[in-house]
Enzyme design. Structure first.
Site, mmCIF file in Angstrom:
data_model
loop_
_atom_site.group_PDB
_atom_site.id
_atom_site.type_symbol
_atom_site.label_atom_id
_atom_site.label_comp_id
_atom_site.label_asym_id
_atom_site.label_seq_id
_atom_site.Cartn_x
_atom_site.Cartn_y
_atom_site.Cartn_z
ATOM 1 C CD GLU A 215 -2.872 -0.119 2.592
ATOM 2 O OE1 GLU A 215 -2.626 0.904 3.254
ATOM 3 O OE2 GLU A 215 -3.575 -1.037 3.004
ATOM 4 C CG ASP B 125 -3.143 8.741 8.169
ATOM 5 O OD1 ASP B 125 -3.059 7.510 8.367
ATOM 6 O OD2 ASP B 125 -3.476 9.235 7.082
ATOM 7 C CE1 TYR C 146 -7.213 -1.156 7.268
ATOM 8 C CE2 TYR C 146 -6.077 -0.582 5.247
ATOM 9 C CZ TYR C 146 -6.114 -0.640 6.620
ATOM 10 O OH TYR C 146 -5.046 -0.172 7.347
#
Lengths: 415, 279
Positions: B51, B62, B177
């Site tokens: 990725e 994040d 995911y």
């Protein structure tokens, strides 16, 4: 009176879009929360008890309605400037919507009251918020104290430096102020950090967003809570003058005070509206916060809107003397009103705002916040060019106590 | 019909009764030349799927490690076209390892969704994850991805309930995911039992392989997840290694990353075959 048809007041659509702008661009973890917030907000809208509690708090805790004040001295001053410039008979009548007289000193509290009531209704037990100038942080800390909920305020470390009095106020009110060191260390980064907190504390936390931006339904609900400004102003000007104003003027950062003033008038085709962006050091320098005039469409902080960005879609730093306008985006409804041309978006530089700030202190005995000083700069430009029987309402959305250190610095005065 | 590297890789791992190791790094971190070497080191040391992060100034989902990686990359001037060039370069020597781009929507929007899909497919990309593009807003990108045979990899989270899951799965492809914890990347890890329950729940609704990520840092954590999931994603631990080595001005960053990945790969490969499965 000309009425816009179809109505410009019916947005957003059911997916939260205003034309191509708005929407819900958030990480999947937050999507169920956003949808849940919308469900609860719709239920609250349909509940007369919610509205009654909101109105009661605005009246007795915030001190609404705020006055619509005829700024006679400022009007006379600008009329004289017009006459001196060879245009006797000019100088529009200027009214100020005095939201700086609210509890906590700005319009921000209107929205915070609405959102804390929603938080309470949803059973949330922890409050978070972002703040730029600190006005929204103070307002959030205030309502959190009033309702007994713990509160964390994210604030860029650069803003903490230039807004020390508000940081202290938030702490006095029991909030924890967390300094954000990432990125440009201003409002944009504080919002990133608040979103990171929210995505981590999904079960107990309510995020009180301070402006009419973010993922749907925030732009809509913040606008609706702030629309009390425009509804009052409408009734007040009808009572004072027997007619609607010719022009509404408000400063634009994220745009909540402006949309609050404008929205109840959007369908009145004869009412012109001017939103004033922060031009910082000047649009040509690139150091500004004018995301409508100087930006392009993009996605940030949960919505599609107009953004300051580079040619690779990276967000660029905004600049303004006013920490409250120092944001590279804008609420999506403004982006749409700009696209359809309903609102005239102008700008005022740091210097323009300082001149207006000084003038208002001198002739009206009102120390404005640097945010509405931008709106006043536009008023100073337009009023002398308008006939004396024209009416302007400018939104005095905050008071300037918090800005005296910044202003002293600009004026070279050591406090 | 082009080869589907993702399904081939998942099938190969399943045949070995093991999970795949997915490794994340930000393209251009800490600088372009080293970043390409790091990419090669990931694969050489056992990463099954790569990725590659598209850097963004405001990576809202994040944590500190990947935020810093984004900023290092941007400070080096990385543009989206450079990221796509990295994909092409990688494909010159490796035509089997699946390569996924992960990032935020604004750079793609600015590049142009149709142009992005065309250029990414031409570069040899397999799919993309766009963190802030939920199904509700995906229509701006999905037709272009589909047209060029690129997978749109969707995220499911602990807050994705049974009512919402079908919407997440509608149009999802490649793999699903699963974000194991509500939070930002690199924060706390989920427990193995929570992950097992979540994977079992998701498997009832989809045939897609389930990759599990967020908070997986050590070989032990990776092994625990590899017992239940089809793939384990490790990102922040690798990006931290890059960041620390860059701070030290180390000249062996790819080797340091390689050592970390080798440990993770060994743990993932042996997880279902070790004697103390209950550990």
């Amino acid at each position: 009176m000309n009425i816009h048809s179809p109505s410009l007041r019916s947005g957003p659509d059911e997916r939260g879009h205003f034309g191509q702008f708005g929407g819900r661009y958030v990480a999947e973890t937050l999507m169920p929360l956003i949808l849940d917030l919308e469900t609860h907000y719709r239920a609250a809208q349909a509940d007369p008890a919610f509205e009654a509690e909101f109105d009661d708090l605005l009246k007795n805790y915030v001190g609404r309605p705020s006055p619509l004040y005829f700024a006679e001295s400022l009007t006379r001053h600008l009329a004289k400037l017009a006459a001196d410039a060879g245009q006797p008979g000019n100088g529009a009548k200027i009214y100020l919507k005095r939201d700086e007289l609210n509890h906590t000193g700005a319009h921000k509290i209107n929205n915070c009251i609405g959102q804390i009531l929603l938080a309470k209704r949803m059973g949330k037990t922890r409050i978070i918020a972002e703040t730029g100038a600190g006005q929204h942080g103070v307002a959030t800390a205030t309502v959190a104290a009033r309702f007994g909920l713990p509160c964390v305020i994210y604030m860029g470390s650069r803003d903490i430096e230039r807004q020390a009095p508000n940081v202290f106020r938030m702490k006095l009110l029991g909030a924890e102020v967390r300094a954000v060191e990432s990125g440009s260390k201003t409002l944009k980064d504080a919002m990133n950090e608040a979103l990171r907190d929210w995505v981590t504390n999904v079960h107990d936390t309510f995020y009180i967003i301070g402006t009419a931006a973010g993922p749907h339904p925030y732009p809509e609900l913040v606008r609706n809570f702030q629309s009390v400004i425009g509804r009052e102003a409408r009734a007040q000007i009808l009572e004072a003058e027997g007619r609607l104003p010719d022009v509404l003027v408000a400063a634009i950062g994220g745009g909540s005070n402006a949309i609050g003033l404008f929205h109840p008038f959007l369908d009145d085709a004869d009412v012109r509206m001017v939103g004033v962006e922060a031009a910082g050091h000047g649009l040509a320098t690139g150091e500004h916060a004018a995301s409508l005039i100087g930006g392009s469409p993009g996605v940030l902080h949960g919505n599609k809107t107009m953004l300051l960005q580079d040619d690779d879609g990276q967000i660029t730093e905004a600049h303004s003397i006013s920490a409250g306008l120092d944001y590279p985006g804008i609420g999506p409804e403004h982006a749409w009103l700009h696209a359809i041309g309903r609102v005239d978006y102008q700008s005022a530089t740091d210097d323009d705002a300082m001149e207006a700030f000084k003038l208002l202190c001198k002739v009206e005995g009102i120390i404005p916040a640097l945010e509405p000083a931008h709106a006043m700069a536009a008023v100073m430009r337009m009023a002398p060019a308008m006939a004396a029987d024209r009416l302007i309402i400018a939104n005095m959305c905050g008071r300037g106590d918090k800005d005296i250190f910044t202003v002293a610095n600009v004026l070279g005065v050591k406090l | 019909m082009k080869a589907d590297r993702l399904s081939a890789r998942f099938a190969a791992c399943a045949a070995q009764d093991r999970a795949a190791l997915v490794t994340f790094v930000t393209a251009g971190d800490p600088e372009p030349a080293i970043s390409a070497e790091i990419l090669a080191a990931l694969v050489a040391n056992g990463a099954d799927i790569v990725e590659l992060g598209m850097p963004f100034t405001d990576p809202m989902a994040d944590g500190p490690a990947i935020q810093a990686g984004n900023l290092r990359s941007l400070a080096g001037g990385t543009k989206l076209r450079d990221v796509l060039a990295m994909v092409s370069e990688f494909r010159r020597s490796d035509n089997v390892t699946p390569l996924i781009l992960m990032g935020y929507f604004n750079p793609i929007l600015h590049y142009g969704p149709a142009r992005f899909a065309a250029d990414a497919a031409a570069a040899g990309l397999d799919g993309t994850i766009v963190v802030d593009l939920p199904p509700e807003e995906a229509a701006e990108l999905t037709p272009s991805l589909g047209e060029h045979g690129l997978h749109l990899i969707r995220l499911a989270t602990p807050t994705t309930d049974a009512a919402r899951l079908p919407q997440v799965l509608d149009g999802a492809s490649g793999f699903l995911y699963y974000v194991a914890v509500a939070g930002v990347t690199g924060a706390n890890a989920a427990t193995a039992s929570d992950v097992a329950a979540a994977v079992a729940r998701l498997k009832q609704s989809t045939k897609l392989p389930i990759a599990v990520g967020f908070g997986v840092r050590t070989p032990e954590q990776a092994a625990a997840i590899a017992r239940h999931a089809d793939a384990v994603v490790v990102g922040s631990a690798i990006v931290d290694t890059i960041g620390n080595a860059a701070t030290d001005r180390a000249n062996d960053i790819p080797a340091r990353v390689g050592a970390l990945v080798a440990g993770l790969a060994m743990a993932v490969r042996s997880a279902r075959h070790s004697k103390d499965k209950a550990a």
